[in-house]
Design a protein around this motif. Sequence first.
Motif, mmCIF file in Angstrom:
data_model
loop_
_atom_site.group_PDB
_atom_site.id
_atom_site.type_symbol
_atom_site.label_atom_id
_atom_site.label_comp_id
_atom_site.label_asym_id
_atom_site.label_seq_id
_atom_site.Cartn_x
_atom_site.Cartn_y
_atom_site.Cartn_z
ATOM 1 N N ARG A 288 -41.014 -12.971 151.122
ATOM 2 C CA ARG A 288 -41.846 -12.137 151.969
ATOM 3 C C ARG A 288 -41.191 -10.772 152.213
ATOM 4 N NH1 ARG A 288 -44.084 -14.037 157.880
ATOM 5 N NH2 ARG A 288 -45.707 -12.467 158.099
ATOM 6 N N GLU A 289 -39.879 -10.768 152.357
ATOM 7 C CA GLU A 289 -39.179 -9.522 152.642
ATOM 8 C C GLU A 289 -39.268 -8.529 151.496
ATOM 9 O OE1 GLU A 289 -38.399 -12.399 155.409
ATOM 10 O OE2 GLU A 289 -37.953 -12.570 153.270
ATOM 11 N N THR A 329 -41.185 -3.953 156.159
ATOM 12 C CA THR A 329 -41.395 -5.280 156.758
ATOM 13 C C THR A 329 -42.674 -5.318 157.588
ATOM 14 O OG1 THR A 329 -39.006 -5.682 156.835
ATOM 15 C CG2 THR A 329 -40.391 -7.019 158.275
ATOM 16 N N ALA A 330 -42.880 -4.298 158.409
ATOM 17 C CA ALA A 330 -44.072 -4.260 159.266
ATOM 18 C C ALA A 330 -45.344 -4.164 158.445
ATOM 19 C CB ALA A 330 -43.967 -3.081 160.232
ATOM 20 N N GLU A 333 -46.011 -7.608 156.688
ATOM 21 C CA GLU A 333 -46.397 -8.617 157.670
ATOM 22 C C GLU A 333 -47.820 -8.387 158.176
ATOM 23 O OE1 GLU A 333 -43.522 -8.723 160.751
ATOM 24 O OE2 GLU A 333 -42.118 -9.996 159.624
ATOM 25 N N ASP A 337 -50.560 -11.191 157.362
ATOM 26 C CA ASP A 337 -51.159 -11.876 158.510
ATOM 27 C C ASP A 337 -52.682 -11.711 158.520
ATOM 28 O OD1 ASP A 337 -48.664 -12.665 159.292
ATOM 29 O OD2 ASP A 337 -48.444 -11.163 160.875
ATOM 30 N N THR A 347 -48.794 -19.793 157.675
ATOM 31 C CA THR A 347 -47.878 -18.649 157.748
ATOM 32 C C THR A 347 -47.408 -18.317 156.337
ATOM 33 O OG1 THR A 347 -47.124 -19.327 159.921
ATOM 34 C CG2 THR A 347 -45.726 -17.784 158.710
ATOM 35 N N LYS A 349 -45.368 -17.692 153.220
ATOM 36 C CA LYS A 349 -43.995 -17.955 152.799
ATOM 37 C C LYS A 349 -43.991 -18.261 151.316
ATOM 38 C CE LYS A 349 -44.344 -22.867 154.027
ATOM 39 N NZ LYS A 349 -43.746 -23.966 154.814
#
Length: 350
Positions: A288-289, A329-330, A333, A337, A347, A349
């Motif tokens: 994810r990162e 990252t923001a 995400e 999401d 979630t 992953k």
Amino acid sequence: MAIRTQGTRPGRAAAVLAAAVALAGCAGLLTWWNTDALGPDRFCAGALASSEAASALPGPGRMVQQSLQDGSDPYYSFSCKVQRTNKFLNHEQPRLEAELSFDKADFAWTGSALWKDAASFSYFVGGATGAASETQAWVLLPVGCPGAARPNSKESQVPVLKVNLAEGRSTPAALARVAMSGARHVADGLGCTDAGVLKDPARTQGPAGAPQPTDPANACGIPGFRLPEAALVKGKAEQGTEHTTGKQSRTRVCSLDLKGSGAPRIDFAVSDDPVLTQGVRQDKAATRERGRTVTTCKDGDLYLGMSLNDAYSDLLLDEGMDKASQARTALFEAFADAVTAERGCGTPKS
């Protein structure tokens, strides 16, 4: 006079005949040099029908195979070039290049230098996994082809048939046909057993209209997807326009063009195509990162990917390493999401 007149008639007839033969010869040469008359039925060791090559290489001139590598010495490889040639034109003629490549399954929208503007491609609907533009096309091969296992290959790499058109433009449909033909040839060479994934697509799905202003509350048409403040830089990277592919394909791509010098851009991709998700799952570094992942949803696996162009990446770095890391990252995400909420997934992953 009568004797001279009678004596010249055979000479004139011979001259007329010679001229006719010469003209016919010239016409034949012109036809040979400028058309595909009496040319081969197939190119590239049978991988490409001449009719497919002709539709992808518009214009005058004769199609000629320039090079071919098709063999297993010691591992299977494939590359081929076909080009238009013309004795009467000085400028470079269109050239079609097809090759087997080993790359990440999501190479086409993860910042590859040669594959840009992913939202302008037409993605396959039904059949194989791939996409095409006016100058490029690609098709993913099935995961697990025995001939694709090579000593120096990375676990994250999968076989891809790539097509590039140099010096000219064609249609996405024509290049898609070339890529599909080459992909089936390569799949046979690699010993792929799951050849059913290489069915011709029913059609291709291109961009969904012209770029539109980005809805701050629903970016890329995804309900609730908002660009976080950390990803915006006042006067340098602000809300702009978006370009999105249509909904019929299993893979959708959205390009956000931000307002700012240097044309900063963010590309987002979503796909539930099993060939793609299986290919990405082979890459243990798809976290994810890093801006790419495969997550499990109620209807199966879902791929989520994000990439930033150089202009945007450099702009964020100018704000500092912490700012750049926080923004990436923001961004991912917020995107992940919103997509998983819309599709009823857990979630995100890897």
